[in-house]
Design a protein around this motif. Structure first.
Motif, PDB file in Angstrom:
ATOM      1  N   ILE A  60     -10.318   1.734 -10.685  1.00 43.77           N
ATOM      2  CA  ILE A  60      -9.234   0.844 -10.265  1.00 43.77           C
ATOM      3  C   ILE A  60      -8.236   1.691  -9.498  1.00 43.77           C
ATOM      4  O   ILE A  60      -7.601   2.588 -10.060  1.00 43.77           O
ATOM      5  N   HIS A  61      -8.123   1.413  -8.211  1.00 43.53           N
ATOM      6  CA  HIS A  61      -7.333   2.261  -7.311  1.00 43.53           C
ATOM      7  C   HIS A  61      -5.955   1.662  -7.071  1.00 43.53           C
ATOM      8  O   HIS A  61      -5.790   0.747  -6.265  1.00 43.53           O
ATOM      9  N   LEU A  62      -4.960   2.210  -7.787  1.00 39.43           N
ATOM     10  CA  LEU A  62      -3.577   1.750  -7.679  1.00 39.43           C
ATOM     11  C   LEU A  62      -2.698   2.717  -6.886  1.00 39.43           C
ATOM     12  O   LEU A  62      -1.628   2.327  -6.412  1.00 39.43           O
ATOM     13  N   ALA A  63      -3.113   3.970  -6.764  1.00 38.31           N
ATOM     14  CA  ALA A  63      -2.257   4.992  -6.160  1.00 38.31           C
ATOM     15  C   ALA A  63      -1.873   4.608  -4.733  1.00 38.31           C
ATOM     16  O   ALA A  63      -2.720   4.189  -3.948  1.00 38.31           O
ATOM     17  N   GLY A  64      -0.591   4.757  -4.423  1.00 35.04           N
ATOM     18  CA  GLY A  64      -0.160   4.451  -3.069  1.00 35.04           C
ATOM     19  C   GLY A  64       1.348   4.415  -2.943  1.00 35.04           C
ATOM     20  O   GLY A  64       2.074   4.488  -3.938  1.00 35.04           O
ATOM     21  N   ILE A  65       1.812   4.332  -1.708  1.00 35.73           N
ATOM     22  CA  ILE A  65       3.219   4.094  -1.427  1.00 35.73           C
ATOM     23  C   ILE A  65       3.407   2.594  -1.515  1.00 35.73           C
ATOM     24  O   ILE A  65       2.889   1.840  -0.691  1.00 35.73           O
ATOM     25  N   ALA A  66       4.147   2.124  -2.527  1.00 37.04           N
ATOM     26  CA  ALA A  66       4.161   0.690  -2.841  1.00 37.04           C
ATOM     27  C   ALA A  66       5.376  -0.064  -2.326  1.00 37.04           C
ATOM     28  O   ALA A  66       5.339  -1.286  -2.216  1.00 37.04           O
ATOM     29  N   ALA A  67       6.462   0.637  -2.043  1.00 35.21           N
ATOM     30  CA  ALA A  67       7.686  -0.042  -1.619  1.00 35.21           C
ATOM     31  C   ALA A  67       7.770  -0.089  -0.100  1.00 35.21           C
ATOM     32  O   ALA A  67       7.530   0.911   0.579  1.00 35.21           O
ATOM     33  N   VAL A  68       8.109  -1.259   0.424  1.00 29.90           N
ATOM     34  CA  VAL A  68       8.222  -1.440   1.871  1.00 29.90           C
ATOM     35  C   VAL A  68       9.212  -0.436   2.459  1.00 29.90           C
ATOM     36  O   VAL A  68       8.953   0.198   3.493  1.00 29.90           O
ATOM     37  N   ALA A  69      10.357  -0.262   1.809  1.00 28.63           N
ATOM     38  CA  ALA A  69      11.384   0.641   2.322  1.00 28.63           C
ATOM     39  C   ALA A  69      10.893   2.083   2.365  1.00 28.63           C
ATOM     40  O   ALA A  69      11.199   2.823   3.310  1.00 28.63           O
ATOM     41  N   ASP A  70      10.143   2.506   1.353  1.00 25.66           N
ATOM     42  CA  ASP A  70       9.626   3.872   1.328  1.00 25.66           C
ATOM     43  C   ASP A  70       8.651   4.106   2.480  1.00 25.66           C
ATOM     44  O   ASP A  70       8.646   5.167   3.111  1.00 25.66           O
TER      45      ASP A  70
END
Length: 309
Positions: A58-68
């Motif tokens: 299950i691949h959750l890793a990532g930059i998740a916030a639009v602002a970031d």
């Protein structure tokens, strides 16, 4: 490889913390491996996959916030697209039977929401910000790899919130400000962006149930499957704020617009159709929205109370 071998990337993030708890309850005998390798380092993630050889990832890793993502676009592309490709190539090389469950995003539909119709899995991808573009690119790349033999399912979850979410996201931002006012640590003013958009909102625990459902119903999912995870109910952002204020029992609270919280491209309504997830996974949202709001607020109350004076 059996259901007893599950790898999770991004396990220390907001969704990851809820997911690992839910996975433990659903599969108490499973070997759940919390990936530690930097997915942007191909050799590192390849070595970890080779060591674990998971049946599910299950691949959750990532930059998740639009602002970031907007702030450092190069990092968002490196993590969300190239990191995902590094993981996919590692799985194909060292665990070819593994089912990759990719946390895509409904944000990739973007401008298509302007039609006013709930998005289904065939809706045109039309991202409107860097975050959405990086997720769309990864989503499409995995679809192409599925045609070449990669086992994967792309889960396009709509907005979700819950206890422990960063204040970079709207519901948690509101709840933090409400909790601070309750505690007497802030003046009775809540600073907001645009309150008019309507969003299809979910509880993070319902989203985690969908990821787990992909494991339970893996045999029903063809390679490259796409699943929307949505409530089907658009909620006005301003109404969410009103509900949080009511739950807290606050009165005399002022609302002030903060231009730094405004998005350059904010679509009026985003809503999804998750009929396919209901059909293939038996999935539907189960947690009442009021409970979600109560739990987010309670989480911020506890966080504030635990801070040193």
């Amino acid at each position: 490889m059996t259901r007893n071998s599950i790898m999770v990337t991004g396990a220390t993030g907001f969704v990851g913390r809820h997911l690992t708890s839910s996975l433990g309850a659903a599969y108490p005998d499973a070997q759940i491996s919390l990936a530690t390798a930097d997915i942007t380092q191909a050799d590192a993630i390849s070595a970890e996959v080779r060591n674990v050889r998971p049946a599910f990832c299950i691949h959750l890793a990532g930059i998740a916030a639009v602002a970031d993502a907007q702030r450092v676009p190069s990092q968002a592309w490196q993590v969300n697209l190239h990191g995902t490709l590094n993981l996919a190539h590692a799985l194909r090389a060292h665990a070819p039977e593994c089912l990759l469950i990719f946390a895509s995003s409904a944000d990739i539909y973007g401008a298509s929401f302007k039609s006013g119709r709930p998005a289904d899995e065939a809706t045109l991808l039309s991202p409107l910000n860097t975050y959405a573009a990086t997720k769309a690119a990864a989503d499409l790349a995995l679809g192409a790899m599925a045609a070449e033999g990669l086992r994967c399912v792309r889960v396009r979850a709509f907005n979700h919130t819950g206890p422990g979410q960063s204040e970079a996201f709207v519901v948690s931002s509101f709840a933090r400000q409400v909790a601070a006012i309750e505690a007497g640590l802030a003046e009775p003013v809540i600073r907001v962006g645009n309150l008019d958009p309507e969003r299809d909102m979910l509880d993070v625990r319902d989203v985690c149930a969908a990821y787990i459902g992909c494991i339970a119903h893996a045999d029903a999912l063809s390679p490259g499957s796409i699943l929307n995870i949505a409530s089907g109910t658009p909620r006005r952002v301003g109404d969410i704020l009103v509900d949080l204020i009511k739950i807290a029992g606050l009165t005399g609270v002022a609302i002030e617009t903060d231009v730094s919280r405004m998005r350059a491209t904010d679509i009026p309504t985003a809503c999804g159709n998750s009929a396919l997830a209901a059909q293939l996974l038996g999935w539907q949202p189960r947690i009442p929205w009021r409970k979600t709001l109560e739990d987010v607020l309670l989480s911020w109350r506890k966080h504030i109370a635990d801070q040193p004076v």
